[in-house]
Structure formats: C-alpha cells, structure tokens
Design an enzyme around this catalytic site. Sequence first.
Site, PDB file in Angstrom:
ATOM      1  N   GLY A  12       0.679  -1.391   0.229  1.00 16.32           N
ATOM      2  CA  GLY A  12      -0.177   0.044  -0.015  1.00 16.32           C
ATOM      3  C   GLY A  12       0.725   1.201   0.226  1.00 16.32           C
ATOM      4  N   LYS A  34       0.372 -10.472  -0.284  1.00 20.37           N
ATOM      5  CA  LYS A  34      -0.183 -11.577  -0.312  1.00 20.37           C
ATOM      6  C   LYS A  34      -1.151 -11.980  -1.372  1.00 20.37           C
ATOM      7  CE  LYS A  34      -3.584 -10.398   3.073  1.00 20.37           C
ATOM      8  NZ  LYS A  34      -4.233 -10.721   4.520  1.00 20.37           N
ATOM      9  N   ALA A  46      -9.320   4.107  -0.180  1.00 20.75           N
ATOM     10  CA  ALA A  46      -9.461   5.554   0.196  1.00 20.75           C
ATOM     11  C   ALA A  46     -10.045   6.519  -0.780  1.00 20.75           C
ATOM     12  CB  ALA A  46      -8.059   6.062   0.622  1.00 20.75           C
ATOM     13  N   GLU A 115     -13.602  17.863   5.242  1.00 21.47           N
ATOM     14  CA  GLU A 115     -14.413  16.660   6.093  1.00 21.47           C
ATOM     15  C   GLU A 115     -14.534  16.956   7.538  1.00 21.47           C
ATOM     16  OE1 GLU A 115     -12.745  12.672   4.866  1.00 21.47           O
ATOM     17  OE2 GLU A 115     -11.987  13.707   2.908  1.00 21.47           O
ATOM     18  N   ASP A 222      -3.163  -8.773   9.886  1.00 19.70           N
ATOM     19  CA  ASP A 222      -1.858  -9.887   9.835  1.00 19.70           C
ATOM     20  C   ASP A 222      -0.828  -9.128  10.654  1.00 19.70           C
ATOM     21  OD1 ASP A 222      -3.035 -11.547   7.964  1.00 19.70           O
ATOM     22  OD2 ASP A 222      -2.495 -10.667   6.236  1.00 19.70           O
ATOM     23  N   HIS A 243     -16.398   4.161  10.516  1.00 25.43           N
ATOM     24  CA  HIS A 243     -16.761   5.071   9.742  1.00 25.43           C
ATOM     25  C   HIS A 243     -18.471   5.330   9.881  1.00 25.43           C
ATOM     26  CE1 HIS A 243     -17.336   7.604   6.226  1.00 25.43           C
ATOM     27  NE2 HIS A 243     -16.095   7.735   6.080  1.00 25.43           N
ATOM     28  N   ARG A 288     -15.696  11.983  13.973  1.00 27.91           N
ATOM     29  CA  ARG A 288     -16.418  10.699  13.436  1.00 27.91           C
ATOM     30  C   ARG A 288     -16.813   9.640  14.432  1.00 27.91           C
ATOM     31  NH1 ARG A 288     -12.277   8.155   8.983  1.00 27.91           N
ATOM     32  NH2 ARG A 288     -13.101   9.816   7.493  1.00 27.91           N
ATOM     33  N   HIS A 349     -13.780   0.850  10.290  1.00 20.37           N
ATOM     34  CA  HIS A 349     -13.261   1.606   9.217  1.00 20.37           C
ATOM     35  C   HIS A 349     -11.581   1.507   9.328  1.00 20.37           C
ATOM     36  CE1 HIS A 349     -12.548   4.352   5.973  1.00 20.37           C
ATOM     37  NE2 HIS A 349     -11.995   5.268   6.879  1.00 20.37           N
ATOM     38  N   ARG A 384      -9.349   9.082  14.918  1.00 22.55           N
ATOM     39  CA  ARG A 384      -8.577   9.859  13.764  1.00 22.55           C
ATOM     40  C   ARG A 384      -9.259  10.944  12.992  1.00 22.55           C
ATOM     41  NH1 ARG A 384      -8.088   8.791   8.216  1.00 22.55           N
ATOM     42  NH2 ARG A 384      -9.616   6.995   8.550  1.00 22.55           N
TER      43      ARG A 384
HETATM   44  C1  SIN Z   1     -13.617   8.900   3.633  1.00 25.78           C
HETATM   45  O1  SIN Z   1     -13.718   9.246   2.465  1.00 25.78           O
HETATM   46  O2  SIN Z   1     -14.569   9.334   4.153  1.00 25.78           O
HETATM   47  C2  SIN Z   1     -12.477   8.179   4.205  1.00 25.78           C
HETATM   48  C3  SIN Z   1     -11.369   8.817   4.582  1.00 25.78           C
HETATM   49  C4  SIN Z   1     -10.636   8.673   5.582  1.00 25.78           C
HETATM   50  O3  SIN Z   1     -11.108   7.720   6.241  1.00 25.78           O
HETATM   51  O4  SIN Z   1      -9.862   9.337   6.040  1.00 25.78           O
END
Ligand code: SIN
Length: 514
Positions: A12, A34, A46, A115, A222, A243, A288, A349, A384
């Site tokens: 990633g 994997k 994302a 956001e 993992d 989320h 969140r 999430h 977060r």
């Molecule tokens: C989202 O687009 O809501 C996820 C972005 C994140 O988890 O930071």
Amino acid sequence: MKRTDILIIGTGLAGAVAAITAADKGSKVTILTKTESALSGNTMHAQGGIIYKGIDDSPEKLKQDIMAAGNDHCRESAVDELCENGARLVQELLCDRFGVEFDKDSHENLDLTAEGAHSVPRIVHSKDKTGETIQEKLVKALNEHPNVELIADTTVVDLLTLSHHSTDLLDIYKKPACFGALMLDNKSGSVYSIYASKTILATGGLGQIFRHTTNPNESTGDGIALAWRAGARCFNLQYIQFHPTTFYNEHDRFLLSESMRGEGAVLIDKDGRRFMEDFHKQGSLAPRDIVARGIHQTMLNTGHPCVYLDISHKDSDWLKTRFPTIYSHCLNSGTDLTREPVPVVPASHYSCGGIGVSKRGRTSLQHLYAIGEVSCTGVHGANRLASTSLLEAVVWGFNAGKDAAATYQEGNHFPEIFPWEDGNEYIDPALIMQDWMTVKSTMWNYVGLVRTRQRLHRAATILRHLQTEVEQFYQKAKMTKEIVQLRNGVQTAVAVTSATLEARVSKGAHYLQD
Ligand code: SIN
C-alpha cells in the site's frame, strides 16, 4: 533461503513510499503482497483524499484539529512531525516524484475539500478514488525501479526473531531483534525464509475481524498478529474507528466518503429530521466517533435499521462528476443519490492503534519497523481526523525508508534457524469459514461501537477458546494463505479485545457504556 537489505511487507501507500525511498538511496529492497496484484489493500479504497494545505491554513491549525479529534490522547511530537512535513512530502513525493494529479477547480487551483472536524477545507482528492489514483502511480514506480523486487501472492507466516527461531539457544540473551520473515508461496504451498537487515511491516488494516467493514477482504490484521507473536509492543488497540456512513443493504457495506458531508450532504433520520445537531454543534461534520455514535443512538431511538445521507439538493451533473464511484455503486444497488437520500449505517473502518513506533517508524524490536495503519505513531490518539491516514502513510513511509536505508549496513545477526516443519493435514474450508464468522460476530456484537465490560469479558472467553482450537489445527495443517489469515485474524481479535478490557478510560473511539 533468500537475502535482502530491506524487506517490506505490504504494497500500500506506506510500504511503496518506504520501498522507493530506500531503493533511491541504493538499498536492495524486496517488497511483497499476499494478494495477486499490488493494486490491493486499504489504500485502494481511500475515497476522500489526503490533507495538503488550505487557504489561511497553517501546521498549527491542522495540529489543533488533529488533537481535538483525537480527544487529547495524541502524541504531540508525532502530530508535529505530520503537520510540519506532510504538505511538503505530498508535493515532493506524490506530485513531483510520482506524478499524481489531484483535481483542480475551474481556475486551475487545487480543489480543496473539507471533511468532519476540519476547521478549513485542506484536502486534495482525485474525484472519489484518491487512493486508487495514488496507488496506480506508486505500483508503476515499484515495477520500474531497478533496486526493487516486487513479489505478489506471498503470505508472511511469521517474523524471524532471535528469540523464536535461532538454533543458537544463547541468542535468547541478546536484545530482541527481527531478521526477516518466513514466507508462504501461495501458489506452490512452499514455505521459505527471507533474511533481511531491516524488516518493515506495512500490512494495513484489520477491518475484517468485524462483521461490517469498509476494508477489503485482505485486511485481516496480519501485521498486528505478526508483531504480537514476535514480541513487539502494540498500543491503543481499543481505538477502532467506525466510519459513520457506509451504504446499507443486506449484502455489503460500501464506503460513502466523508467528503460528501464536506460538500454539503446531511444526515437525516427516517422522518427527514437532521438529528446530528442534537449531538454536536458541528452537526453532520462533527468528529467521526461522535457522528457514528449519534447514528447508532438515532437508530435505537427510531427503531429503524439505518439513517440517511442526503445530498440530493446539489446539482446532479456535478454530483456525478465529483462522486462517480459512489454514484454508480448506489445506483447499482437501487438508490439514485441525485434524487433521494441514501440509507447508511456505521462500519468498522480504521485502527487508530497498532504497533508502537518512533518518528522513524522503529518498533520496540530491533531492526523491525512498522508504518501505515498497522502502526501506532500516536498521531490519531483516541479518534482519527479524516484524511490523515494517507498523509501519515507518506510521512512515516518516507521516514522509515530513509532510516532503514541509512542503517541497514550496520549489520544484523543472521543465525541458523530451525527448519520449517510442514504439516500434512487438509483443513476443511467450512471450518475456516465458521471460525471467521465467530470472530466477526463476536467483535461486532461485543467489541463494537458501544461496549460494556460484560460484553468484553464474554468476547475474551470466546476468542481465547477459538484461538486454542485454531492454533491446534494450524500446527498440523498443510499451510495455506487461508489458514495463516485465520490464525492472524483470531490473534488480532484477541489483542484488540485484551487492550479494550485493559483500557481504563472510555474515550474517543473506545466507548464504554457502563
Ligand atoms: C472517507 O473518504 O470518508 C474516508 C477517508 C478517511 O478515512 O480518512
């Protein structure tokens, strides 16, 4: 047996940035996944974007937002590291080095979105598939780099450590250290070892230990399990972020990006009432953990199985261009978001906790690093802030790659190891499936969004019993990726539940009703 300078587990964003950073400095890097393709993992999913910098923004403002969302449980020095270096690395690495192009507005300025709990719009994005756009560029760079060997379809069985694998029993008295990993070639079923001067865990998330999650199938926890068994310190595992908005239907959960609320979507109940204002002054754009619990409470109050996200007041052509992936998914599942509210529920999430690391990504085990979601830098504290995960992956991927490349020649001790003893028992897939269902429903019902001590004790009992069973058949089994993943999933569920039971304070994403 293979040997490499730097072994990176996970392709990633964090793993790829670390790989290229180290390879650019001349290290020989082996990076593996994997899955069959390196285009996998949580980065690919994302949607919303990555924090850059807003107009009238500053590292100090970003820091305040992160610390407020994190419920005063963030590690301040880590937050400073992110805020002071994040925007520069997005520019230098993602934009200049890898050529990622983020969306622009009609004046050719970066299209900045907001956001939940951000005080200014500061997030850059590529429509609603930011992670995928970034990952495609990085995988291309990995494939083209002469110092990088990318191996797919290979599962890590365990980390190699002096205390667990050396045939020299006196090695137990040395400082605990990692010197590579045991690998399973998924196709041939053979298990072999890779010796590495430095090993970097970048295995991503653990969402699959819960029944409902935004994470892909491969997010089976993992890295936490590998680190736990190897003896590396993990912390804050009780902070599982849910989320607030995933598409609700009987079959699956699909992320509806928080940036929809950033662009004006509001949460309403079954009668069309904006209920989030009852819970927080920022309403639908509250942090969140508060929004997820507000939804949970509203579902209980109304007796309805979901709430709704309404963005139908916006121009329909604009919506289709801004959120093409989300629009199509909802439409295919029977909801036209340009005309009607979308049914939503929370789902697991992101793990705010993980393997504890320093600013350079070093863990408590010598020569072992952890980066990205599997790590705990302390940036996220108890909850977060949206769109910090990709940024953290870039900053710590860079720091760890740089540090590993600068220090791999200091040498590691590569002892003889005990030979791998493969079992020969075939494991019935029905057992694996049922065990996963036990893990997922136990975690969802007892270690979920709202917890009680009684539920947590019940979960611990169920999971410990299951772990004993799984460990017994793992010992005898002909090794497969499915068995390794189940063993890891159960181990990680046990680790999260233990951390949750031990947590003394109900805070942020860890909400204890009693
Ligand atoms: C989202 O687009 O809501 C996820 C972005 C994140 O988890 O930071």
